[in-house]
Each structure stands twice: as C-alpha cells, then as structure tokens.
Design a protein around this motif. Sequence first.
Motif, PDB file in Angstrom:
ATOM      1  N   ARG A   1     -11.204 109.049  18.676  1.00  0.00           N
ATOM      2  CA  ARG A   1     -12.094 110.164  18.965  1.00  0.00           C
ATOM      3  C   ARG A   1     -11.901 111.218  17.904  1.00  0.00           C
TER       4      ARG A   1
ATOM      5  N   SER B   1     -24.624 112.944  14.907  1.00  0.00           N
ATOM      6  CA  SER B   1     -25.589 112.219  15.729  1.00  0.00           C
ATOM      7  C   SER B   1     -25.453 112.666  17.173  1.00  0.00           C
TER       8      SER B   1
ATOM      9  N   THR C   1     -24.895 109.158  22.769  1.00  0.00           N
ATOM     10  CA  THR C   1     -24.204 109.141  21.483  1.00  0.00           C
ATOM     11  C   THR C   1     -23.877 110.570  21.097  1.00  0.00           C
TER      12      THR C   1
ATOM     13  N   THR D   1     -21.536 112.011  17.830  1.00  0.00           N
ATOM     14  CA  THR D   1     -20.628 111.671  16.742  1.00  0.00           C
ATOM     15  C   THR D   1     -20.315 112.903  15.906  1.00  0.00           C
TER      16      THR D   1
ATOM     17  N   ALA E   1     -16.583 109.835  14.286  1.00  0.00           N
ATOM     18  CA  ALA E   1     -16.030 109.268  15.517  1.00  0.00           C
ATOM     19  C   ALA E   1     -16.719 109.876  16.727  1.00  0.00           C
ATOM     20  N   SER E   2     -16.627 109.191  17.845  1.00  0.00           N
ATOM     21  CA  SER E   2     -17.186 109.682  19.096  1.00  0.00           C
ATOM     22  C   SER E   2     -16.535 111.005  19.467  1.00  0.00           C
ATOM     23  N   SER E   3     -17.337 111.936  19.993  1.00  0.00           N
ATOM     24  CA  SER E   3     -16.825 113.255  20.355  1.00  0.00           C
ATOM     25  C   SER E   3     -17.294 113.633  21.756  1.00  0.00           C
TER      26      SER E   3
END
Length: 150
Positions: free
Chosen positions: A29, A68, A123, A125, A129-131
């Motif tokens: 993350r 994103s 989504t 990003t 990384a995913s946030s």
Amino acid sequence: MQIPNRILCTAVAVAAAAIATIFGPGEARAQDTSDGALTIELNAVMPADGGCTIVFLLQNEGSAPVSSAVFEAVLFDQAGAVNRLTLFDFGALPAARPRVRQFVIPELACDGIGAVLINGAQTCTVGGASSSICEDRLKLSSRVDVELIG
C-alpha cells in the motif's frame, strides 16, 4: 564502539514492525502522505441528448497526487429506489489542484435523479500502489438539488 546484540535486534524488530504497518500483510500500500481531504462536489446536473450530464468538481487537498480514482456510484430516483449502479472514472487528481469531470448517463432524465451514492472506491492509486485516501479522507457535498451521499 560495538553495538550490543540485544540493541541491534530491537532496532531490527522496530524497523520490521514499521514496514509491516506501512505495507500491511500481503498487498503493498502506498504510504499515506496526504494530509487533506479528497473532496467531491456534485456541481451540476444538465439534460443531455438522450440522457443527463452529471458534473463533479474534485479537489485533492492532500500532498500526494492520486494517479487513478474510480468510484462505484448508485443513482437513486426521486422515490429513493435504485435506478442503476455505475462506475465514475475520475482519472488522475493532482495534489492541491481542482479538476472537473462530467459523465453522461444515457436514458435518464435529470429530474428523475434523487440522490447519488458514492458506494466506495473501486480503484485508488497513489505512488503506484493502492491507497485508502479515496475511502478514508472522502468529503462529499452537492451544489444542486440532487443529494451526494457516501
């Protein structure tokens, strides 16, 4: 000067705990460097040819750009019944800069929309990384008669 083994082991354990806190188990993350909200304002609702155009004003008030942002949204009619589920792809949201995004909803009269629910981020990003900023720091408002909730 030689560092005792127990101090060295403690330092390694503290560093490992910090890394686990930042990245969590399994999935990497992005470190949350944002200190502000991610605001979404429902700014306008206008008839379009064969549908309704919904306009949003977004502001990433954090210090890190969101590369994103895609949200699942639920459109409710005036009686409160679900009309449809859809995805709004807001794209990139730079830090400290407003962005306007509009979406045409086909076969829907604008006066038939009672509320828009931001049901969650599909989504989000930041830094590759995913946030969690799109969920944890989300702030919603509406400038029109259609309520924006989440």
